[in-house]
Structures are given as structure tokens and as C-alpha cells.
Scaffold this motif. Structure first.
Motif, PDB file in Angstrom:
ATOM      1  N   UNK A 158       9.448  -6.383   4.378  1.00  0.00           N
ATOM      2  CA  UNK A 158       9.481  -5.038   3.805  1.00  0.00           C
ATOM      3  C   UNK A 158       8.126  -4.377   3.973  1.00  0.00           C
ATOM      4  N   UNK A 159       8.118  -3.086   4.197  1.00  0.00           N
ATOM      5  CA  UNK A 159       6.873  -2.333   4.279  1.00  0.00           C
ATOM      6  C   UNK A 159       6.129  -2.490   2.948  1.00  0.00           C
ATOM      7  N   UNK A 160       4.873  -2.841   3.026  1.00  0.00           N
ATOM      8  CA  UNK A 160       4.101  -3.053   1.805  1.00  0.00           C
ATOM      9  C   UNK A 160       4.072  -4.486   1.333  1.00  0.00           C
ATOM     10  N   UNK A 161       4.776  -5.394   2.042  1.00  0.00           N
ATOM     11  CA  UNK A 161       4.741  -6.804   1.665  1.00  0.00           C
ATOM     12  C   UNK A 161       3.297  -7.300   1.672  1.00  0.00           C
ATOM     13  N   UNK A 162       2.886  -7.948   0.574  1.00  0.00           N
ATOM     14  CA  UNK A 162       1.484  -8.350   0.440  1.00  0.00           C
ATOM     15  C   UNK A 162       1.405  -9.395  -0.670  1.00  0.00           C
ATOM     16  N   UNK A 211       3.409  -5.451  -7.052  1.00  0.00           N
ATOM     17  CA  UNK A 211       4.709  -5.811  -7.620  1.00  0.00           C
ATOM     18  C   UNK A 211       5.105  -7.231  -7.236  1.00  0.00           C
ATOM     19  N   UNK A 212       5.980  -7.808  -8.039  1.00  0.00           N
ATOM     20  CA  UNK A 212       6.500  -9.149  -7.734  1.00  0.00           C
ATOM     21  C   UNK A 212       7.231  -9.138  -6.402  1.00  0.00           C
ATOM     22  N   UNK A 213       8.002  -8.078  -6.170  1.00  0.00           N
ATOM     23  CA  UNK A 213       8.748  -7.960  -4.919  1.00  0.00           C
ATOM     24  C   UNK A 213       7.808  -8.027  -3.726  1.00  0.00           C
ATOM     25  N   UNK A 253       9.323  -4.978   9.082  1.00  0.00           N
ATOM     26  CA  UNK A 253       8.904  -4.485   7.768  1.00  0.00           C
ATOM     27  C   UNK A 253       9.354  -3.032   7.602  1.00  0.00           C
ATOM     28  N   UNK A 254      10.621  -2.819   7.243  1.00  0.00           N
ATOM     29  CA  UNK A 254      11.107  -1.438   7.114  1.00  0.00           C
ATOM     30  C   UNK A 254      10.717  -0.793   5.787  1.00  0.00           C
ATOM     31  N   UNK A 255      10.616   0.528   5.819  1.00  0.00           N
ATOM     32  CA  UNK A 255      10.552   1.305   4.584  1.00  0.00           C
ATOM     33  C   UNK A 255      11.961   1.307   3.983  1.00  0.00           C
ATOM     34  N   UNK A 256      12.215   2.167   3.032  1.00  0.00           N
ATOM     35  CA  UNK A 256      13.554   2.291   2.454  1.00  0.00           C
ATOM     36  C   UNK A 256      14.551   2.574   3.576  1.00  0.00           C
ATOM     37  N   UNK A 257      15.647   1.826   3.603  1.00  0.00           N
ATOM     38  CA  UNK A 257      16.634   1.968   4.668  1.00  0.00           C
ATOM     39  C   UNK A 257      17.785   2.836   4.169  1.00  0.00           C
ATOM     40  N   UNK A 258      18.115   3.871   4.947  1.00  0.00           N
ATOM     41  CA  UNK A 258      19.203   4.755   4.545  1.00  0.00           C
ATOM     42  C   UNK A 258      20.362   4.664   5.532  1.00  0.00           C
ATOM     43  N   UNK A 259      21.522   5.102   5.071  1.00  0.00           N
ATOM     44  CA  UNK A 259      22.731   5.111   5.889  1.00  0.00           C
ATOM     45  C   UNK A 259      23.899   5.544   5.029  1.00  0.00           C
ATOM     46  N   UNK A 260      25.059   5.673   5.646  1.00  0.00           N
ATOM     47  CA  UNK A 260      26.223   6.197   4.930  1.00  0.00           C
ATOM     48  C   UNK A 260      26.579   5.358   3.710  1.00  0.00           C
ATOM     49  N   UNK A 261      26.302   4.052   3.747  1.00  0.00           N
ATOM     50  CA  UNK A 261      26.685   3.162   2.649  1.00  0.00           C
ATOM     51  C   UNK A 261      25.483   2.593   1.906  1.00  0.00           C
ATOM     52  N   UNK A 262      24.326   3.266   1.996  1.00  0.00           N
ATOM     53  CA  UNK A 262      23.137   2.699   1.359  1.00  0.00           C
ATOM     54  C   UNK A 262      23.243   2.759  -0.166  1.00  0.00           C
ATOM     55  N   UNK A 263      22.354   1.993  -0.807  1.00  0.00           N
ATOM     56  CA  UNK A 263      22.335   1.944  -2.268  1.00  0.00           C
ATOM     57  C   UNK A 263      21.158   2.739  -2.834  1.00  0.00           C
ATOM     58  N   UNK A 264      20.561   3.588  -2.020  1.00  0.00           N
ATOM     59  CA  UNK A 264      19.391   4.346  -2.454  1.00  0.00           C
ATOM     60  C   UNK A 264      19.737   5.833  -2.563  1.00  0.00           C
ATOM     61  N   UNK A 265      20.009   6.471  -1.450  1.00  0.00           N
ATOM     62  CA  UNK A 265      20.377   7.886  -1.474  1.00  0.00           C
ATOM     63  C   UNK A 265      21.690   8.069  -2.236  1.00  0.00           C
ATOM     64  N   UNK A 315       4.577  -8.584  14.141  1.00  0.00           N
ATOM     65  CA  UNK A 315       5.153  -7.945  12.961  1.00  0.00           C
ATOM     66  C   UNK A 315       5.229  -6.442  13.221  1.00  0.00           C
ATOM     67  N   UNK A 316       6.361  -5.832  12.832  1.00  0.00           N
ATOM     68  CA  UNK A 316       6.566  -4.419  13.133  1.00  0.00           C
ATOM     69  C   UNK A 316       6.946  -3.640  11.877  1.00  0.00           C
ATOM     70  N   UNK A 317       6.191  -2.565  11.604  1.00  0.00           N
ATOM     71  CA  UNK A 317       6.558  -1.626  10.546  1.00  0.00           C
ATOM     72  C   UNK A 317       7.624  -0.682  11.103  1.00  0.00           C
ATOM     73  N   UNK A 318       8.720  -0.529  10.370  1.00  0.00           N
ATOM     74  CA  UNK A 318       9.817   0.341  10.805  1.00  0.00           C
ATOM     75  C   UNK A 318       9.936   1.508   9.832  1.00  0.00           C
ATOM     76  N   UNK A 319       9.716   2.719  10.332  1.00  0.00           N
ATOM     77  CA  UNK A 319       9.757   3.909   9.478  1.00  0.00           C
ATOM     78  C   UNK A 319      10.502   5.022  10.194  1.00  0.00           C
TER      79      UNK A 319
END
Length: 301
Positions: free
Chosen positions: A121-125, A130-132, A154-166, A213-217
């Protein structure tokens, strides 16, 4: 039967998109799942096989790896968003983000498998706020310490038709005429699920991606407020957004943690928002520069 790809976590939002693309690319795919009935649409794909299995059981994990063809690959998409507060992180994060990758890699080595694609995940450290983020960071460290041919995404928030975010915000804007919103200036660079899936598939035939390692945004940075406003427009509703202090958001998240049903927001999510979830200033746009993918925008959902 032996398979080209073992897709762990393939029954989830990203996994379903990736399985469909793998099928189109000609790969045979084995997807273990503790809830195989949830993958009904996957069963329509002739080269994708979903079966009940507990990937947290090492013997079952070994058995699954034994069914991957020599020269095949293992893809691990497993991730969880919520856990009980602990230091450095709780048992749920440890099991999913640290212990499972270690067990997968051990099982792979026992069966002579080398190619491993890992969803981080983007920000993994390991020292993140955060615990995550800390658990994802420790998972990455374990991958990099292995002798496998690994690639980390390492993606940022992933969106799509069935995502749980938007979709979550779209539902909330339908339910409430006004929404108190803490961390309304928190920044994200959402990336499309199909673009993420394409990057995974392209890396299978790109030796230069090994040990990278690749950041995906996505193409654009949004604040949390802008994302909620976009969700309201997509839901064809109006919702007044009321910025509130950070401590109010913390109390809201605490309340969400103790409500029945799935957790919508946790205190750990709030902690993750302390850092912008965007491509670092010196970062490489991997989707465009490495994988030559024309990135989808959030507005085009």
C-alpha cells in the motif's frame, strides 16, 4: 491439475478484476477462498478455478503451491483495513500483512517457485503513524529479505464500480442531508482497479520489474472533501459537508468501531490520514512510465 497462477485474495474487489484480466491473457488461475460462494462471477471464467481453502493454514498453503506449474507465479492480494489498537499493530494486521506473506514465500520455496507479486500500500512504513502502515511496511521488509523474484505494488486508494470507498460515501450522502467530515483536507491519489490489475499482469512478462517496488496512483490528487462531493454527484444527491476538528473525527471513528456490522471508519484509518496518500515528490509514475498504461480518472468511474 496444475495452474499458471495461484491468486491469493482473488475473491476480493481487486482480485476479481485481476482474475478476469489473467483469463483474457491466457493464464490458468487457482483462487483459494474461505467463502467460495462469493465468487460466482469468477466461475463463469473457464480458466479460473475457485475452491474452498484456508490460506492461513500452512499445510493447505503448501498444497496450493504444489499445484502451480514450474515457472508459474504466486500473487498475494490479501489486505485488511481494521484491527484493534495495539503496538506496533494488532493480531489481525499481523496475520494478514506479515505472517501470511512469510508463510506464502516459505511454501513457494519448498516447491521451487520463484515469481512472487505482492500487494502492499502507498505509505507502507514500519515506522508509519498507523498500525496498517506499519504492518504493511513489515510485510514489505519480509518480501525484500526473501530470495524470490518478487515485485511489490503500492497503490493509493483503489476505485472502481464495486469499490468499498467511493460507493460507501455515495451511500452515506443518500442517507444524510449533511455530513460532518474530519480530515477533510486529507489527500489521496485514487487509482483505477483495472489499471492496477494491468500492472500486475504486465509485470509477469517484464523481467526488469523483479526486485522492484512500484507506487501506483491515478492522474489527479483529491482532498477527502472533493471525494465525498464527487460521490454525492455520482449518487445524484446533495449533501452539505461540515468540516469538523480532528478530535471529532477520532470520536466518530471510535463510535464506528463499536457499532454492529462492518466497521466504516476506525481510529487507525484516521491515523493513516496524517500523511498524504499521494505519489512522493521524487516518486516515479509507474503506471505511465514503467507499464505504459493510460490511467483512468475517478470522474470516469
Amino acid at each position: 491439475m496444475q495452474y499458471d497462477i495461484l491468486l491469493i485474495g482473488g475473491n476480493g474487489f481487486v482480485g476479481r478484476a485481476l482474475a478476469a484480466q489473467l483469463q483474457l491473457a491466457g493464464y490458468s488461475v487457482l483462487i483459494p477462498s474461505s467463502h467460495p460462494a462469493m465468487g460466482r462471477e469468477l466461475r463463469m471464467l473457464p480458466k479460473v478455478h475457485v475452491e474452498e481453502a484456508d490460506v492461513h493454514d500452512f499445510d493447505e498453503l503448501q498444497s496450493l503451491c504444489a499445484r502451480v506449474k514450474p515457472g508459474g507465479a504466486v500473487i498475494n492480494l490479501v489486505g485488511v483495513l481494521h484491527d484493534r489498537p495495539a503496538q506496533p499493530y494488532g493480531k489481525i494486521f499481523k496475520a494478514a500483512h506479515v505472517d501470511l506473506p512469510k508463510n506464502i514465500m516459505t511454501a513457494m520455496q519448498m516447491h521451487g517457485l520463484k515469481r512472487y507479486l505482492h500487494m502492499s500500500a502507498l505509505g507502507a512504513d514500519s515506522n508509519g503513524p498507523s498500525m496498517y502502515q506499519r504492518s504493511k511496511g513489515d510485510g514489505e521488509a519480509a518480501v525484500k529479505a526473501s530470495h524470490l523474484d518478487w515485485t511489490i505494488f503500492r497503490p493509493s486508494v483503489i476505485f472502481g464500480a464495486q469499490d468499498q470507498f467511493i460507493n460507501l460515501f455515495a451511500k452515506l450522502t443518500k442517507l444524510f442531508p449533511a455530513m460532518p467530515l474530519a480530515n477533510h483536507q486529507a489527500q489521496f491519489q485514487p487509482v483505477g482497479v483495472e489499471d492496477v490489475a494491468t500492472a500486475f499482469i504486465k509485470s509477469l512478462t517484464m523481467p526488469k520489474t523483479i526486485h522492484q517496488s512500484y507506487d501506483l496512483v491515478g492522474p489527479k490528487i483529491y482532498t477527502m472533501r472533493e471525494i465525498v462531493e464527487l460521490a454525492a454527484r455520482k449518487a445524484k444527491t446533495t449533501c452539505a459537508i461540515i468540516p469538523v476538528p480532528a478530535f471529532v473525527g477520532y470520536l466518530q471513528a471510535l463510535a464506528f468501531e463499536f457499532l454492529p456490522g462492518p466497521t466504516l471508519m476506525s481510529r487507525d484509518n484516521i491515523a493513516s490520514m496524517q500523511l498524504p496518500n499521494v505519489l512522493p515528490a521524487n516518486g516515479i509514475d509507474a503506471l505511465g512510465e514503467v507499464f505504459k498504461i493510460s490511467r483512468r480518472s475517478l470522474e470516469g468511474i
